[in-house]
Write an enzyme that holds these catalytic residues in place. Structure first.
Site, PDB file in Angstrom:
ATOM      1  N   ARG A  31       0.792  -1.225   0.000  1.00  0.00           N
ATOM      2  CA  ARG A  31       0.000   0.000   0.000  1.00  0.00           C
ATOM      3  C   ARG A  31       0.825   1.277   0.000  1.00  0.00           C
ATOM      4  O   ARG A  31       0.573   2.178  -0.795  1.00  0.00           O
ATOM      5  CB  ARG A  31      -0.918   0.050   1.245  1.00  0.00           C
ATOM      6  CG  ARG A  31      -2.162  -0.748   1.124  1.00  0.00           C
ATOM      7  CD  ARG A  31      -2.521  -1.369   2.460  1.00  0.00           C
ATOM      8  NE  ARG A  31      -1.534  -2.383   2.766  1.00  0.00           N
ATOM      9  CZ  ARG A  31      -1.637  -3.641   2.339  1.00  0.00           C
ATOM     10  NH1 ARG A  31      -2.677  -4.015   1.670  1.00  0.00           N
ATOM     11  NH2 ARG A  31      -0.677  -4.526   2.599  1.00  0.00           N
ATOM     12  N   THR A  32       1.784   1.359   0.901  1.00  0.00           N
ATOM     13  CA  THR A  32       2.486   2.642   1.057  1.00  0.00           C
ATOM     14  C   THR A  32       3.246   2.971  -0.232  1.00  0.00           C
ATOM     15  O   THR A  32       3.145   4.082  -0.764  1.00  0.00           O
ATOM     16  CB  THR A  32       3.438   2.571   2.268  1.00  0.00           C
ATOM     17  OG1 THR A  32       2.694   2.079   3.375  1.00  0.00           O
ATOM     18  CG2 THR A  32       4.013   3.926   2.603  1.00  0.00           C
TER      19      THR A  32
ATOM     20  N   LYS B 254      25.905  -3.843  -1.367  1.00  0.00           N
ATOM     21  CA  LYS B 254      27.380  -3.841  -1.427  1.00  0.00           C
ATOM     22  C   LYS B 254      27.980  -3.189  -0.184  1.00  0.00           C
ATOM     23  O   LYS B 254      29.185  -3.045  -0.072  1.00  0.00           O
ATOM     24  CB  LYS B 254      27.842  -3.053  -2.654  1.00  0.00           C
ATOM     25  CG  LYS B 254      27.364  -3.600  -3.970  1.00  0.00           C
ATOM     26  CD  LYS B 254      27.885  -2.692  -5.104  1.00  0.00           C
ATOM     27  CE  LYS B 254      26.917  -2.640  -6.254  1.00  0.00           C
ATOM     28  NZ  LYS B 254      27.168  -1.493  -7.136  1.00  0.00           N
TER      29      LYS B 254
ATOM     30  N   ARG C 203      11.167   3.714   3.300  1.00  0.00           N
ATOM     31  CA  ARG C 203      10.810   2.795   4.395  1.00  0.00           C
ATOM     32  C   ARG C 203      12.073   2.028   4.746  1.00  0.00           C
ATOM     33  O   ARG C 203      12.820   1.605   3.853  1.00  0.00           O
ATOM     34  CB  ARG C 203       9.709   1.829   3.977  1.00  0.00           C
ATOM     35  CG  ARG C 203       9.499   0.706   4.997  1.00  0.00           C
ATOM     36  CD  ARG C 203       8.319  -0.156   4.678  1.00  0.00           C
ATOM     37  NE  ARG C 203       7.063   0.558   4.916  1.00  0.00           N
ATOM     38  CZ  ARG C 203       5.868  -0.006   4.829  1.00  0.00           C
ATOM     39  NH1 ARG C 203       5.752  -1.279   4.512  1.00  0.00           N
ATOM     40  NH2 ARG C 203       4.775   0.686   5.062  1.00  0.00           N
TER      41      ARG C 203
ATOM     42  N   HIS D 175       4.894   5.516  11.601  1.00  0.00           N
ATOM     43  CA  HIS D 175       4.399   5.420  10.217  1.00  0.00           C
ATOM     44  C   HIS D 175       3.455   6.621  10.033  1.00  0.00           C
ATOM     45  O   HIS D 175       2.242   6.472   9.969  1.00  0.00           O
ATOM     46  CB  HIS D 175       3.663   4.092  10.036  1.00  0.00           C
ATOM     47  CG  HIS D 175       3.401   3.696   8.617  1.00  0.00           C
ATOM     48  ND1 HIS D 175       3.555   4.552   7.550  1.00  0.00           N
ATOM     49  CD2 HIS D 175       2.974   2.513   8.087  1.00  0.00           C
ATOM     50  CE1 HIS D 175       3.234   3.910   6.430  1.00  0.00           C
ATOM     51  NE2 HIS D 175       2.883   2.679   6.724  1.00  0.00           N
TER      52      HIS D 175
END
Ligand code: CP
Length: 308
Positions: free
Chosen positions: A56-57, A85, A106, A134
C-alpha cells in the site's frame, strides 16, 4: 493553510494545525479531477526507496506522484540497490537527493528516516521506520475517521493486537493526543502492550485505558483499530508462535458493537480478521487503504515547494 514541516519523519513533529492542513488538502485532492491536478508535480521527480516490503504505502505513493504528473524513481527491494554492497544509508540518501525533489523511504531501523532527513537536501517522507513510526499511515487513518464520523474529537477508539511493535498504533496515539476528549482503549496481551513511554507521553491529553479484554470494552467503541502481530520484529520465533492467534475477529464482534461501529486495520491482515467481516458495513479497512491516495497526494503537493 499553515504547515510548518520540511520533512515528514514523525507524527510527533506535527501540530494540530499541520494535521488539519493535510486533512483539508486531502479532501480537496479527493474532489479534484485528475485533469486538474496532473501538473502539480510537472518536471518533479520523487524517489521511492523501500528497504522493507510494502504494497500500500509504496504503490499509493507511486500512484499519487503519477496522478500529480511527476516522475518516480526508486526501488522496492534494498537487495537490488548498492546497500547490498555495503553503502551506508547516509550516502544513499545524499546521492538520491541529488536526483530527486522528494524522497519517500521505508527502512527497518528505528530512526532511519530522522537520519535521512538530517543528510538530505530534499524533503524526506517516512513510509515506516522499524517499530517506531508510520506518520503517513496515521494521516490517512485520521482522514478516514474524520470522513466517516465527521469529527475526530470525542471519538472512542480501541487499539487491538500488537501494540508493542506496531508502528501504526504508536503514531496514531501521538496524533490523537492533538484532539480533545478522545478515549483510547489499548487492548493487548501483557507481552504486546503499548510502550510505557508512549502512554506517558500521551496520557495527559488522551484518556487511556489498558486492558486485554476486548469483549468488555467493545460496546463502548466507535472504532476498533486492529493490527497484525508483527512477526518480523520478534527476536524469538517461539514467542511469536505462542501469541500469533491471540485475537481473531469474526462476525461475533458485531453482536456487542455500537450502532455505526467501524473496524479499521492498516493492512496487511494475516489471520486477525476473518474474511467473513470483509463485506460487512463495519469493515472500513479497504476504504481506509484507498484514502492513502488523496492523503499522499496532499503531502506531496504541500512538500513540493519546501526549501530545506
Ligand atoms: N499499511 C501499510 O503500511 O501497508 P504496506 O506495508 O503494504 O505498505
Amino acid at each position: 493553510m499553515s504547515f510548518s514541516l520540511t520533512d515528514i519523519v514523525s507524527i510527533s513533529d506535527f501540530s494540530r494545525e499541520d494535521i488539519e492542513a493535510v486533512l483539508e488538502k486531502a479532501a480537496e485532492m479527493e474532489k479534484t479531477p485528475l485533469a486538474k491536478k496532473n501538473k502539480i508535480l510537472e518536471n518533479k521527480t520523487v524517489a521511492v526507496l523501500f528497504f522493507e516490503p510494502s504494497t500500500r504505502t509504496r504503490l499509493s505513493f507511486e500512484t499519487s506522484v503519477q496522478n500529480l504528473g511527476g516522475n518516480v524513481i526508486g526501488f522496492a527491494d534494498a537487495g537490488v540497490s548498492s546497500t547490498k554492497k555495503g553503502e551506508s544509508l547516509s550516502h544513499t540518501i545524499r546521492v538520491v537527493s541529488g536526483y530527486a525533489d522528494m524522497i519517500v523511504m521505508r527502512h527497518s531501523i528505528e530512526g532511519a528516516a530522522r537520519r535521512a532527513a538530517e543528510v538530505s537536501k530534499k524533503p524526506i517522507i517516512n513510509g515506516g521506520d522499524g517499530a517506531n513510526q508510520h506518520p503517513t499511515q496515521t494521516l490517512l487513518d485520521l482522514y478516514t475517521i474524520q470522513k466517516q464520523f465527521k469529527k475526530i474529537e470525542g471519538i472512542n477508539i480501541g487499539l487491538l493486537g500488537d501494540l508493542k511493535y506496531g508502528r501504526t498504533v504508536h503514531s496514531l496515539m501521538y496524533a490523537l493526543a492533538n484532539f480533545d476528549k478522545v478515549k483510547v482503549y489499548c487492548i493487548a496481551p501483557d507481552s504486546l502492550k503499548m510502550p510505557k513511554s508512549i502512554i506517558g507521553d500521551t496520557s495527559g491529553k488522551l484518556q487511556v485505558k489498558e486492558t486485554s479484554k476486548l469483549q468488555e470494552f467493545l460496546p463502548k467503541l466507535d472504532v476498533l483499530y486492529a493490527t497484525r502481530i508483527q512477526k518480523e520484529r520478534f527476536v524469538d520465533e517461539f514467542e511469536y508462535e505462542q501469541i500469533k492467534n491471540v485475537f481473531i475477529l469474526g462476525k461475533e464482534i458485531l453482536k456487542n458493537a455500537k450502532e455505526g461501529f467501524k473496524l479499521m486495520h492498516p493492512l496487511p491482515i494475516v489471520n486477525e480478521i476473518k474474511t467473513e467481516l470483509d463485506n460487512t458495513d463495519a469493515a472500513l479497512y479497504f476504504e481506509q487503504a484507498k484514502n492513502g491516495i488523496p492523503v499522499r497526494e496532499a503531502l506531496l503537493s504541500i512538500l513540493r515547494d519546501v526549501k530545506k
